[in-house]
Design an enzyme around this catalytic site. Structure first.
Site, PDB file in Angstrom:
ATOM      1  N   HIS A  65       0.835  -1.204   0.000  1.00 52.90           N
ATOM      2  CA  HIS A  65       0.000   0.000   0.000  1.00 52.90           C
ATOM      3  C   HIS A  65       0.873   1.258   0.000  1.00 52.90           C
ATOM      4  CE1 HIS A  65       0.280   1.155   4.360  1.00 52.90           C
ATOM      5  NE2 HIS A  65       0.400  -0.138   4.572  1.00 52.90           N
ATOM      6  N   ASP A 174       6.090   2.579   6.449  1.00 54.43           N
ATOM      7  CA  ASP A 174       4.848   1.806   6.380  1.00 54.43           C
ATOM      8  C   ASP A 174       3.922   2.518   5.410  1.00 54.43           C
ATOM      9  OD1 ASP A 174       2.476   0.444   6.799  1.00 54.43           O
ATOM     10  OD2 ASP A 174       2.210   1.107   8.861  1.00 54.43           O
ATOM     11  N   GLU A 206      -5.145   1.681   2.730  1.00 55.08           N
ATOM     12  CA  GLU A 206      -4.951   0.551   3.642  1.00 55.08           C
ATOM     13  C   GLU A 206      -5.130   0.981   5.079  1.00 55.08           C
ATOM     14  OE1 GLU A 206      -2.792  -2.268   6.307  1.00 55.08           O
ATOM     15  OE2 GLU A 206      -2.461  -0.114   5.997  1.00 55.08           O
ATOM     16  N   GLU A 207      -4.665   2.191   5.392  1.00 55.39           N
ATOM     17  CA  GLU A 207      -4.727   2.671   6.771  1.00 55.39           C
ATOM     18  C   GLU A 207      -6.158   2.975   7.220  1.00 55.39           C
ATOM     19  OE1 GLU A 207      -2.296   2.291   8.497  1.00 55.39           O
ATOM     20  OE2 GLU A 207      -0.456   2.542   7.340  1.00 55.39           O
ATOM     21  N   ASP A 229       4.082  -5.939   3.622  1.00 53.97           N
ATOM     22  CA  ASP A 229       3.804  -4.870   4.584  1.00 53.97           C
ATOM     23  C   ASP A 229       4.913  -4.863   5.620  1.00 53.97           C
ATOM     24  OD1 ASP A 229       2.491  -2.777   5.961  1.00 53.97           O
ATOM     25  OD2 ASP A 229       0.523  -3.665   5.560  1.00 53.97           O
TER      26      ASP A 229
END
Length: 344
Positions: A65, A174, A206-207, A229
């Protein structure tokens, strides 16, 4: 471009969940030389395809992501910006934090904080209420309302710096470090004779709940997928049973939500090619895009590979470049190992 340079480049961009355009544009530019086509969808995912040229070839998808955690402006009071979180942010680290407000010309700001001299002992012991914090951009109320529309996103200021030659520290590792890993893997595979088509999914949001991966995987229709990830790396105060180690290679996910054959093949590949690796046991929801990819359409054979980092969801996320390079090697060798029968 060296992997370290790719990571630094991508993590320097400002692209919180739902506002990934900057990351999309740069990732497209970097990936384009190694794929045959790149497209997008309604959620803003980047979906790329490299064809092997063989009739009836299976498709292997790499996913990472490209969004990051951030803030969004919800109000302006006396020139100070009220905000809400985009994604999971620990309110304890927000006071006195430097912020970039993503107006047309970005504005530097800082989150307000009370000096310890002005706090009582009782107030010092209280938890931070993020709803009472503001971003100070040094403007009067009239100017702030003119310059900053409500709904403007913001991110932690800064990018990535080196703690030493091998250790990088900064925001959005991330998961843009894994976007960089996929780009580097595709560079290496571009010189190889493949028997599978390769899809790259750089997913959005994604978050906010793995949203982009749901639609992206549905549209891509791969036969196999590896979700990349980050995962938790050991620190002095961490529970040793719940973390992995930096400098010991990628974490290969093991658990009921991952296909055992693809997991075993990842492990076999690492052993055969002397690539360091660790096992990450996931009893249920992996907390990654792999969780939703595996049940897309009639089901996708899915594995999970993670990069250990420290201080996740902060502006000082920390990683070792050797772990990222090991993931590049693992993905490259895994792809080449795929036989005509693929993975059961």
């Amino acid at each position: 471009m060296l992997l370290k340079e790719l990571i630094t480049d991508l993590c320097g961009l400002s692209a919180p969940s739902g506002f990934e355009e900057r990351a999309f544009a740069r990732a497209k530019e970097l990936l384009s030389p190694y794929v045959d086509e790149i497209k997008t969808d309604a959620l803003g995912n980047l979906i790329a395809l490299k064809r092997c040229g063989k009739e009836g070839a299976k498709t292997l998808m790499f996913d990472a992501h490209m969004d990051e955690i951030g803030l969004i402006v919800t109000g302006i009071e006396k020139g100070f910006l009220r905000f809400a979180n985009i994604g999971g942010i620990d309110p304890r680290m927000l006071p006195a934090r430097e912020i970039k407000v993503l107006t047309e010309s970005p504005i530097f700001g800082v989150i307000d904080t009370m000096p310890p001299h002005a706090l009582s002992e009782e107030e010092m012991d209280k938890t931070i209420d993020a709803k009472k914090l503001f971003i100070d951009i040094g403007m009067c109320d009239e100017e702030a309302k003119k310059r900053v529309p409500l709904g403007t996103p913001a991110v932690f200021a800064g990018g990535v710096d080196e703690l030493n030659e091998n250790v990088l520290c900064g925001k959005s590792l991330d998961d843009r470090s894994c976007v960089a890993i996929i780009i580097k893997t595709m560079e290496l595979l571009s010189e190889k004779d493949l028997i599978v088509d390769i899809c790259c999914l750089f997913s959005t949001q994604e978050e906010l709940g793995t949203r982009g991966a749901i639609t992206g995987a549905y549209g891509a229709q791969p036969d196999y997928a590896i979700a990349l990830d980050v995962t938790f790396a050991s620190t002095p105060d961490s529970k040793k049973s719940e973390v992995l180690e930096m400098r010991k290679g990628p974490a290969i996910g093991v658990g009921p939500s991952m296909n055992r054959n693809i997991t075993n093949m990842l492990i076999e590949t690492a052993k055969e090619k002397n690539i360091p690796y660790q096992l990450e046991i996931m009893g249920g929801d992996s907390g990654t895009n792999g969780w939703v990819i595996q049940v897309c359409r009639e089901g996708i054979v899915t594995g999970i590979v993670s990069l250990p980092i420290r201080y996740m969801h902060s502006p000082v996320e920390t990683m070792d470049i050797s772990d990222a390079e090991a993931i590049v090697n693992l993905l490259t060798e895994f792809t080449l190992k795929l036989g005509d029968d693929g993975i059961a």
